[in-house]
Write an enzyme that holds these catalytic residues in place. Structure first.
Site, PDB file in Angstrom:
ATOM      1  N   HIS A   1       0.836  -1.272  -0.059  1.00 53.74           N
ATOM      2  CA  HIS A   1       0.063  -0.156  -0.018  1.00 53.74           C
ATOM      3  C   HIS A   1       0.813   1.328   0.056  1.00 53.74           C
ATOM      4  O   HIS A   1       0.742   2.043  -0.915  1.00 53.74           O
ATOM      5  CB  HIS A   1      -0.915  -0.056   1.382  1.00 53.74           C
ATOM      6  CG  HIS A   1      -1.748  -1.146   1.414  1.00 53.74           C
ATOM      7  ND1 HIS A   1      -2.340  -1.726   0.561  1.00 53.74           N
ATOM      8  CD2 HIS A   1      -2.235  -1.875   2.572  1.00 53.74           C
ATOM      9  CE1 HIS A   1      -3.040  -2.997   0.806  1.00 53.74           C
ATOM     10  NE2 HIS A   1      -2.999  -2.825   2.212  1.00 53.74           N
TER      11      HIS A   1
ATOM     12  N   LEU B   1      -8.525  22.585   2.155  1.00 58.59           N
ATOM     13  CA  LEU B   1      -9.583  21.925   1.418  1.00 58.59           C
ATOM     14  C   LEU B   1      -9.886  20.574   2.352  1.00 58.59           C
ATOM     15  O   LEU B   1      -9.364  19.476   2.188  1.00 58.59           O
ATOM     16  CB  LEU B   1      -9.390  21.599   0.047  1.00 58.59           C
ATOM     17  CG  LEU B   1     -10.235  20.474  -0.818  1.00 58.59           C
ATOM     18  CD1 LEU B   1     -11.579  21.610  -0.999  1.00 58.59           C
ATOM     19  CD2 LEU B   1      -9.559  20.293  -1.856  1.00 58.59           C
ATOM     20  N   SER B   2     -11.037  20.699   3.202  1.00 58.02           N
ATOM     21  CA  SER B   2     -11.597  19.824   3.831  1.00 58.02           C
ATOM     22  C   SER B   2     -12.876  19.007   3.048  1.00 58.02           C
ATOM     23  O   SER B   2     -13.759  19.714   3.080  1.00 58.02           O
ATOM     24  CB  SER B   2     -12.064  20.068   5.169  1.00 58.02           C
ATOM     25  OG  SER B   2     -10.868  20.496   6.067  1.00 58.02           O
TER      26      SER B   2
ATOM     27  N   ARG C   1      -4.365  14.129   3.383  1.00 56.58           N
ATOM     28  CA  ARG C   1      -4.991  12.863   4.320  1.00 56.58           C
ATOM     29  C   ARG C   1      -5.697  12.129   3.771  1.00 56.58           C
ATOM     30  O   ARG C   1      -6.841  12.430   3.057  1.00 56.58           O
ATOM     31  CB  ARG C   1      -5.626  13.737   5.474  1.00 56.58           C
ATOM     32  CG  ARG C   1      -5.781  12.776   6.720  1.00 56.58           C
ATOM     33  CD  ARG C   1      -6.103  13.356   7.930  1.00 56.58           C
ATOM     34  NE  ARG C   1      -7.566  14.071   7.895  1.00 56.58           N
ATOM     35  CZ  ARG C   1      -7.618  15.248   8.223  1.00 56.58           C
ATOM     36  NH1 ARG C   1      -6.787  16.046   9.053  1.00 56.58           N
ATOM     37  NH2 ARG C   1      -9.096  15.860   8.031  1.00 56.58           N
TER      38      ARG C   1
HETATM   39  N1  LIG Z   1      -8.610  20.114   7.023  1.00 55.73           N
HETATM   40  C1  LIG Z   1      -8.260  19.561   8.191  1.00 55.73           C
HETATM   41  O1  LIG Z   1      -8.937  18.710   8.616  1.00 55.73           O
HETATM   42  C2  LIG Z   1      -6.942  20.133   8.751  1.00 55.73           C
HETATM   43  C3  LIG Z   1      -6.575  19.452  10.243  1.00 55.73           C
HETATM   44  N2  LIG Z   1      -5.622  19.689  10.594  1.00 55.73           N
HETATM   45  C4  LIG Z   1      -5.387  18.766  11.943  1.00 55.73           C
HETATM   46  O2  LIG Z   1      -4.265  19.777  12.606  1.00 55.73           O
HETATM   47  C5  LIG Z   1      -3.542  18.951  13.394  1.00 55.73           C
HETATM   48  C6  LIG Z   1      -2.220  19.199  13.080  1.00 55.73           C
HETATM   49  O3  LIG Z   1      -1.791  18.822  11.753  1.00 55.73           O
HETATM   50  P1  LIG Z   1      -0.353  18.745  11.290  1.00 55.73           P
HETATM   51  O4  LIG Z   1       0.443  19.760  11.874  1.00 55.73           O
HETATM   52  O5  LIG Z   1      -0.283  18.515   9.760  1.00 55.73           O
HETATM   53  O6  LIG Z   1      -0.050  17.321  11.822  1.00 55.73           O
HETATM   54  P2  LIG Z   1       0.761  16.923  13.187  1.00 55.73           P
HETATM   55  O7  LIG Z   1       0.974  18.262  14.013  1.00 55.73           O
HETATM   56  O8  LIG Z   1      -0.376  15.963  13.901  1.00 55.73           O
HETATM   57  O9  LIG Z   1       1.857  16.207  12.894  1.00 55.73           O
HETATM   58  C7  LIG Z   1       2.647  16.724  12.036  1.00 55.73           C
HETATM   59  C8  LIG Z   1       3.848  15.482  11.631  1.00 55.73           C
HETATM   60  O10 LIG Z   1       4.467  15.384  13.125  1.00 55.73           O
HETATM   61  C9  LIG Z   1       4.880  14.485  13.530  1.00 55.73           C
HETATM   62  N3  LIG Z   1       4.669  14.482  15.107  1.00 55.73           N
HETATM   63  C10 LIG Z   1       4.160  14.711  15.981  1.00 55.73           C
HETATM   64  N4  LIG Z   1       4.520  14.523  17.143  1.00 55.73           N
HETATM   65  C11 LIG Z   1       6.030  14.584  16.754  1.00 55.73           C
HETATM   66  C12 LIG Z   1       7.261  14.753  17.770  1.00 55.73           C
HETATM   67  N5  LIG Z   1       7.093  15.021  19.139  1.00 55.73           N
HETATM   68  N6  LIG Z   1       8.284  14.596  17.421  1.00 55.73           N
HETATM   69  C13 LIG Z   1       8.460  14.479  15.849  1.00 55.73           C
HETATM   70  N7  LIG Z   1       7.427  14.300  15.040  1.00 55.73           N
HETATM   71  C14 LIG Z   1       6.100  14.535  15.746  1.00 55.73           C
HETATM   72  C15 LIG Z   1       3.582  13.433  13.178  1.00 55.73           C
HETATM   73  O11 LIG Z   1       3.957  12.207  13.121  1.00 55.73           O
HETATM   74  P3  LIG Z   1       2.993  10.950  13.705  1.00 55.73           P
HETATM   75  O12 LIG Z   1       1.821  11.072  12.917  1.00 55.73           O
HETATM   76  O13 LIG Z   1       3.853   9.933  13.629  1.00 55.73           O
HETATM   77  O14 LIG Z   1       2.736  11.052  15.238  1.00 55.73           O
HETATM   78  C16 LIG Z   1       3.306  14.130  11.870  1.00 55.73           C
HETATM   79  O15 LIG Z   1       3.623  13.380  10.807  1.00 55.73           O
HETATM   80  C17 LIG Z   1      -3.807  17.646  13.008  1.00 55.73           C
HETATM   81  O16 LIG Z   1      -4.526  16.694  13.867  1.00 55.73           O
HETATM   82  C18 LIG Z   1      -4.721  17.693  11.495  1.00 55.73           C
HETATM   83  O17 LIG Z   1      -5.329  16.585  11.084  1.00 55.73           O
HETATM   84  C19 LIG Z   1      -4.773  20.682  10.393  1.00 55.73           C
HETATM   85  C20 LIG Z   1      -4.937  21.427   9.081  1.00 55.73           C
HETATM   86  C21 LIG Z   1      -6.168  21.161   8.327  1.00 55.73           C
HETATM   87  O1  LIG Z   2      -4.348  -4.586   3.809  1.00 61.55           O
HETATM   88  C1  LIG Z   2      -4.420  -4.343   4.962  1.00 61.55           C
HETATM   89  O2  LIG Z   2      -5.099  -3.115   5.187  1.00 61.55           O
HETATM   90  C2  LIG Z   2      -5.495  -2.697   6.340  1.00 61.55           C
HETATM   91  C3  LIG Z   2      -5.752  -1.195   6.583  1.00 61.55           C
HETATM   92  O3  LIG Z   2      -6.666  -0.851   5.589  1.00 61.55           O
HETATM   93  P1  LIG Z   2      -7.475   0.608   5.646  1.00 61.55           P
HETATM   94  O4  LIG Z   2      -8.011   0.691   4.296  1.00 61.55           O
HETATM   95  O5  LIG Z   2      -8.456   0.407   6.697  1.00 61.55           O
HETATM   96  O6  LIG Z   2      -6.524   1.669   5.978  1.00 61.55           O
HETATM   97  C4  LIG Z   2      -4.888  -3.386   7.531  1.00 61.55           C
HETATM   98  O7  LIG Z   2      -5.469  -2.950   8.745  1.00 61.55           O
HETATM   99  C5  LIG Z   2      -4.607  -4.675   7.435  1.00 61.55           C
HETATM  100  O8  LIG Z   2      -3.645  -5.102   8.495  1.00 61.55           O
HETATM  101  C6  LIG Z   2      -3.723  -4.845   6.036  1.00 61.55           C
HETATM  102  O9  LIG Z   2      -3.591  -6.441   5.872  1.00 61.55           O
END
Ligand SMILES: NC(=O)C1=CN([C@@H]2O[C@H](COP(=O)(O)OP(=O)(O)OC[C@H]3O[C@@H](n4cnc5c(N)ncnc54)[C@H](OP(=O)(O)O)[C@@H]3O)[C@@H](O)[C@H]2O)C=CC1
Ligand SMILES: O=C1O[C@H](COP(=O)(O)O)[C@@H](O)[C@H](O)[C@H]1O
Length: 521
Positions: free
Chosen positions: A260, A423-424, A394
């Site tokens: 994937h 763009l949500s 996303r």
């Molecule tokens: N249209 C919408 O719906 C929008 C939603 N948002 C929301 O706002 C929030 C923040 O967005 P965004 O800034 O893009 O994403 P995040 O701040 O959640 O994360 C950004 C990235 O940083 C990583 N990260 C998180 N914590 C750490 C850490 N302590 N050290 C290093 N890396 C870290 C995350 O990894 P990992 O995932 O592995 O934790 C991710 O890859 C999210 O919940 C997002 O969904 C923002 C903009 C628009």
């Molecule tokens: O192929 C697989 O995908 C699912 C995740 O699929 P998603 O569409 O729900 O994101 C994963 O849970 C599974 O372990 C894997 O075999």
């Protein structure tokens, strides 16, 4: 007509197969995948007019004996959304026949009956046939051979196309993949086979090529001069949930990364194809995907962090090795962060970080392209924090595309803050986003192979991971243990930071539909 309908109708009118009879033969119909994905997707297609009742036959096939009625009762709980009448009309089309996978005679005798039905529905017109393999790969070849001998080789003039959908896993490493592939090739040429990777059917993945190649603003920046890192993340907030038996002999790399996430990555990184849509596009796109995969060296151990989940701190969830179906001393990774390097002129030196894990703090999948800082911005803004732009797509949950951008904080102060061009999908579009399987089955019926994985793509992807997988299988790597519900091992963040990903941390908060902070003067 509502917006929702208007987005569906043009698609239905493009379906030139509709006047023909369509026989769908679901092999492994009594299994989990068929119940949870194949039949619900066929139901979706039927209730939206993509399958016509008096032109469609849906025959389930598996080893266990079952009456049509019992089979329909088993499918019923998995049919969501439609009305009771729609469900009944669909289930009336579904029949079930028992037979062995390695028996040409069993398949032939079922098809004797199906041919009569086809002739009845077809009234002398054309018949098309779709074979869906919802079975483990160990039986791909036996049933493939039975179908070829009993049906394909005996197809009369009225038969239009015959197509096969096959499901992962396509092998466990380069060698087992080659074996499976050459056995299947001895039976079927590539144009019969549609290898499903359901991530290619997700709305946002399908959107990738349009976003990349139809907007003048992205392509000029999409290279090593402007991109600092690309991260593709897959997180699940649940463990193996009783699937430990299967999972333990695969692990997270074979489960979601080699297939994937690498598919998603190849669409992000590939060169523009000759055509994205229309005649010939399937091979043009897949040619570019293979090229980029062939530029990636096999993964080195120092470019990855592997993890395995422990129990939840509050005791509410057990550790991976406490699952009854998992050996107590298993070292199978349930988490991996892997850095891939594409050795081509566009991407040389840019880390492609793939991060995937089970039993983490949230369920999400996204693609994050982090750009380099605006040149000279440190001086221009007097040392005030200017953060790197990020384009985030996303995939789930709640599809969205947003660009994290520096803007002036609204008010009288001249202070840069990070905000987003957003763009949500839920807010912008009133449209039903179909399940990936529904979309992909429709693509097969329309004969569009672009969203299916070609043989040479799989070879290239197994070659990237096979040396690492063999080291893991030989017990040479011990995964780092992480708590259920955490973000995975901290070593993962250390690796991504080392290769150049910069986490913005507290510099940014997303506040949906709310004003930002107090006004500063
Ligand atoms: N249209 C919408 O719906 C929008 C939603 N948002 C929301 O706002 C929030 C923040 O967005 P965004 O800034 O893009 O994403 P995040 O701040 O959640 O994360 C950004 C990235 O940083 C990583 N990260 C998180 N914590 C750490 C850490 N302590 N050290 C290093 N890396 C870290 C995350 O990894 P990992 O995932 O592995 O934790 C991710 O890859 C999210 O919940 C997002 O969904 C923002 C903009 C628009
Ligand atoms: O192929 C697989 O995908 C699912 C995740 O699929 P998603 O569409 O729900 O994101 C994963 O849970 C599974 O372990 C894997 O075999």
């Amino acid at each position: 007509m509502s917006n929702r309908e208007s987005m569906l109708v043009p698609e239905a009118t493009e379906c030139d197969y509709l006047p023909d009879v369509l026989t769908i033969f679901v092999v492994g119909a009594s299994g989990d995948l068929a119940k949870k994905k194949t039949y619900p997707s066929l139901f979706d297609l039927h209730r939206h007019g993509f399958l016509i009742s008096d032109k469609t036959i849906i025959c389930g096939y598996a080893r266990s004996p079952k009456s049509d009625e019992d089979f329909r009762d088993q499918l019923m709980p998995y049919l969501k959304d439609g009305t009771e009448e729609e469900k009944k009309e669909f289930l009336d089309l579904c029949i079930y026949r028992k037979g062995a996978y390695d028996s040409t005679d069993d398949v032939a005798s079922v098809f004797e009956e199906l041919k009569e039905k086809e002739a009845e529905l077809g009234e002398g017109g054309k018949v098309n046939r779709l074979f869906y393999f919802a079975i483990p790969p160990t039986v791909f070849v036996p049933i493939g051979k039975s179908i070829k001998e009993a049906v394909i080789d005996r197809a009369g003039e009225s038969v239009g196309w015959s197509r096969l959908i096959v499901e992962k896993p396509f092998g466990k490493d380069s060698e087992s993949f080659q074996e499976l592939s050459s056995d299947m090739k001895a039976l079927y040429s590539e144009d019969y086979i549609y290898r499903i990777d359901h991530y290619l059917g997700k709305e946002m993945v399908q959107n990738l090529l349009i976003l990349r190649f139809s907007n003048a603003i992205f392509e000029p920046l999409w290279n090593r001069n402007h991109v600092k890192s690309v991260t593709i993340t897959f997180k699940e907030n649940f463990g193996t949930k009783g699937r430990g038996g299967y999972f333990d002999s695969y692990g997270i790399i074979r489960d979601v990364i080699q297939n994937h996430l690498l598919q998603v990555m190849s669409l992000v990184a590939m060169e523009p194809p000759v055509k994205v849509t229309g005649e010939g596009s399937a091979n043009y796109i897949r040619d570019e995907k293979v090229k980029v995969l062939n530029c990636i060296d096999p993964v080195k151990l120092e470019d990855c962090v592997l993890g395995q989940y422990l129990a939840a701190p509050d005791g509410s969830e057990v550790a991976y090795t406490e699952d009854d179906t998992v050996p107590d001393d298993s070292v199978t990774p349930t988490f991996a962060t892997i850095v891939l390097w594409i050795k081509n002129p566009r991407w040389d030196g840019v880390p492609f970080i793939i991060k995937a894990g089970k039993a983490l703090n949230e369920r999400k999948a996204d693609i994050r392209v982090q750009f380099k800082n605006a040149p000279g911005s440190g001086n221009l803004f007097d040392g005030q924090t200017i953060t790197e732009n990020e384009l985030v797509m996303r995939l789930q949950p709640d599809e969205a595309v947003y660009i994290k951008t520096n803007v002036k904080k609204p008010g009288l102060a001249t202070k840069p803050i990070m905000s987003e061009l957003d763009l949500s999908y839920k807010e912008r579009y009133d449209v039903e986003l179909f399940d990936a399987y529904t979309r992909l089955i429709l693509e097969v019926i329309r004969g569009r192979q672009a969203t299916f994985v070609r043989d040479d793509e799989l070879k290239a992807s197994w070659d990237i991971f096979t040396p690492l997988l063999h080291q893991i299988d030989d017990g040479k790597v011990n995964p780092i243990l992480y708590e259920y519900g955490s973000r995975g091992p901290p070593e993962s963040d250390q690796l991504t930071e080392r290769v150049g990903y910069h986490y913005h941390g507290g510099n940014y908060t997303w506040e949906k539909n709310e004003t930002i902070g107090e006004q500063e003067i």
